[in-house]
Design an enzyme around this catalytic site. Structure first.
Site, PDB file in Angstrom:
ATOM      1  N   GLN A  53     -21.083  40.500  -1.601  1.00  0.00           N
ATOM      2  CA  GLN A  53     -22.402  39.904  -1.634  1.00  0.00           C
ATOM      3  C   GLN A  53     -23.146  40.911  -2.154  1.00  0.00           C
ATOM      4  O   GLN A  53     -24.513  40.778  -2.633  1.00  0.00           O
ATOM      5  CB  GLN A  53     -22.982  39.091  -0.388  1.00  0.00           C
ATOM      6  CG  GLN A  53     -22.399  37.919  -0.021  1.00  0.00           C
ATOM      7  CD  GLN A  53     -22.422  36.773  -1.137  1.00  0.00           C
ATOM      8  OE1 GLN A  53     -23.409  36.818  -1.750  1.00  0.00           O
ATOM      9  NE2 GLN A  53     -21.676  35.610  -0.800  1.00  0.00           N
TER      10      GLN A  53
ATOM     11  N   GLY B 291     -12.099  37.752  -2.999  1.00  0.00           N
ATOM     12  CA  GLY B 291     -12.781  38.535  -1.947  1.00  0.00           C
ATOM     13  C   GLY B 291     -11.747  38.386  -0.751  1.00  0.00           C
ATOM     14  O   GLY B 291     -11.477  39.267   0.177  1.00  0.00           O
TER      15      GLY B 291
ATOM     16  N   THR C 163       2.725  38.896 -11.238  1.00  0.00           N
ATOM     17  CA  THR C 163       2.040  39.078 -12.350  1.00  0.00           C
ATOM     18  C   THR C 163       0.625  38.879 -12.424  1.00  0.00           C
ATOM     19  O   THR C 163       0.432  37.977 -11.721  1.00  0.00           O
ATOM     20  CB  THR C 163       3.094  37.937 -13.353  1.00  0.00           C
ATOM     21  OG1 THR C 163       4.505  38.155 -13.436  1.00  0.00           O
ATOM     22  CG2 THR C 163       2.681  38.136 -14.872  1.00  0.00           C
TER      23      THR C 163
ATOM     24  N   CYS D 278     -17.833  27.875   3.569  1.00  0.00           N
ATOM     25  CA  CYS D 278     -16.803  27.493   4.415  1.00  0.00           C
ATOM     26  C   CYS D 278     -17.095  26.605   5.614  1.00  0.00           C
ATOM     27  O   CYS D 278     -16.476  25.626   6.213  1.00  0.00           O
ATOM     28  CB  CYS D 278     -15.749  28.806   5.100  1.00  0.00           C
ATOM     29  SG  CYS D 278     -15.590  29.742   3.582  1.00  0.00           S
TER      30      CYS D 278
HETATM   31  C1  LIG Z   1     -19.112  38.150   2.259  1.00  0.00           C
HETATM   32  C2  LIG Z   1     -18.135  37.599   1.614  1.00  0.00           C
HETATM   33  N1  LIG Z   1     -16.811  37.854   1.880  1.00  0.00           N
HETATM   34  C3  LIG Z   1     -15.669  37.234   1.325  1.00  0.00           C
HETATM   35  C4  LIG Z   1     -15.846  36.182   0.656  1.00  0.00           C
HETATM   36  C5  LIG Z   1     -14.681  35.674   0.008  1.00  0.00           C
HETATM   37  O1  LIG Z   1     -14.323  35.498  -1.444  1.00  0.00           O
HETATM   38  P1  LIG Z   1     -13.596  34.747  -2.172  1.00  0.00           P
HETATM   39  O2  LIG Z   1     -14.296  33.337  -2.266  1.00  0.00           O
HETATM   40  O3  LIG Z   1     -13.415  35.365  -3.379  1.00  0.00           O
HETATM   41  O4  LIG Z   1     -12.140  34.526  -1.671  1.00  0.00           O
HETATM   42  C6  LIG Z   1     -16.912  35.578   0.488  1.00  0.00           C
HETATM   43  C7  LIG Z   1     -17.187  34.349  -0.249  1.00  0.00           C
HETATM   44  O5  LIG Z   1     -17.882  33.628   0.156  1.00  0.00           O
HETATM   45  C8  LIG Z   1     -18.234  36.113   0.966  1.00  0.00           C
HETATM   46  O6  LIG Z   1     -19.385  35.903   0.726  1.00  0.00           O
END
Ligand SMILES: Cc1ncc(COP(=O)(O)O)c(C=O)c1O
Length: 387
Positions: A179, A70, A237, A325
């Protein structure tokens, strides 16, 4: 009994996904760019996954670009579009104030390079103000980035309305659907987006695999440069086992979206009713109707969220104070703050997020354990205040 109610942070693999990842790791080791049998086997595994993900979001397989997840998809969407549109003179980016850090910090990074950025406010339920978008957007705007649903509160945004306004001004519409994909039906055409991010580990797929869906004809520059992989859009890759797992997760999600959504919503509602009914001074944060089925964010008056999270963990119950985070810091959630909640409430809120393996027994266990823990922590607060 251990209870995992933190599916918005990440999800366990579905058994079929584990199988697919193991099988591809063991048997499909070729480089998908090689012309020989081994390479073609890897390419075929990726083609299957590409079709499965495209079907899940009503896209075309040619519009799917595999990424590392993401975060990369969000970076790619915004940086790739900004780079492509800069020569046209556009130097303005818009996002909502409640975006994930993957979007917010990308905007901050581009602001340091001279891009003008606007963060749209949200109302007390976390919904973006469409009127403020109308005021902010100009012929200078390159990208509007608004998430489909928020990771902390689950609130779903009116993406189709936002996309229509973006397009009236010639801007591209990106939505972070990390989400929502796998939780509710997501249709890129109905949303009217140009770019959509998704991540496998949020819907029982492996970590480190994601997709940026890029509507055919959209001008984009790659942000990972190198070989000609992914039709020149993302070099490197490919991680074939993770991509194969993503494909199976997409297939599973497509097969049971409606039934599973209703089952999980019923569990979430049972949890919410149990907590609100059993503990005084509790309230739900965010929109109650426009919400993904698996999430509830609840504030517990006069309780410090981190303390309650640790007390729950000691009882074998895993929840979150918000985005993964920002947990581990006492920074109040930027999402709850943007909704205008007072500090005492932003610091007393927990997120419960359910998923594939959640059961009624787990819900009942949490509802049974919580009042005692909350009571104890409130007692401690009283003592500290009177001491
Ligand atoms: C809304 C949202 N965007 C982006 C991310 C980031 O995704 P990834 O953990 O796959 O990098 C998250 C993950 O917590 C998320 O909840």
């Amino acid at each position: 009994m251990r209870v995992y109610f933190d599916y918005n942070a990440t999800t366990p693999l579905a058994p079929d996904v584990t199988e697919a990842v193991v099988r591809a790791t063991r048997d499909v080791f070729g480089n998908a760019s090689s012309v020989h049998h081994f390479g073609q086997q890897a390419k075929a595994a990726m083609d299957d996954a590409r079709s499965a993900v495209a079907a899940l979001v009503n896209g075309d397989p040619s519009e799917i670009v595999f990424t590392s997840g993401g975060t990369e998809s969000d970076n790619f969407a915004i940086r790739g579009a900004a780079d492509a549109l800069e020569p046209t003179g556009r130097r303005h980016l818009i996002a909502s104030a409640v975006e994930h850090e993957a979007v917010l910090n990308t905007l901050r990074s581009l602001a340091r390079k001279g891009w003008r950025t606007t963060l749209l406010p949200v109302d007390h339920t976390g919904i973006v103000s469409v009127d403020r978008l109308r005021e902010a957007i100009t012929g200078d705007t390159a990208v509007v980035s608004v998430m489909h649903a928020n990771n902390e509160i689950g609130t779903i945004q009116p993406i189709a309305d936002i996309a229509a306004i973006a397009h009236e001004h010639g801007a591209l519409m990106h939505t972070d659907a990390v989400q929502t994909v796998g939780k509710i039906p997501v249709d890129v055409r109905a949303l009217g987006a140009d770019l959509l991010s998704l991540s496998a580990h949020k819907f029982n797929g492996p970590k480190g695999a994601g997709v940026l869906w890029i509507k055919r004809g959209t001008r984009m520059q790659p942000i990972v440069t190198g070989g000609k992989h992914e039709r020149n859009r993302r070099a490197g890759t490919e991680n074939v086992p993770a991509i194969a797992g993503l494909g199976v997760a997409a297939q599973l999600a497509a097969g049971k979206l409606s039934g599973e959504g209703a089952r999980i919503a019923a569990l979430r509602d049972r949890l919410e009713a149990g907590i609100l009914g059993g503990i005084a001074g509790t309230a739900v944060n965010g929109a109650v109707d426009a919400r993904v089925p698996n999430t509830t964010n609840i504030s517990f008056e006069r309780v410090e969220a981190e303390s309650l999270l640790i007390a729950l963990d000691l009882e074998g119950i895993a929840v979150s104070t918000g985005s993964a985070c920002s947990s581990g810091t006492l920074e109040p959630s930027h999402v709850l703050r943007a909704m205008g909640l007072p500090t005492h409430r932003t610091q007393s809120s927990l997120r419960f997020s359910l998923g594939m393996f959640s059961t009624a027994e787990e819900v009942d266990r949490v509802v049974e354990v919580l009042p005692r823990l909350v009571e104890k922590l409130r007692g401690l607060t009283r003592k500290t205040v009177t001491a």
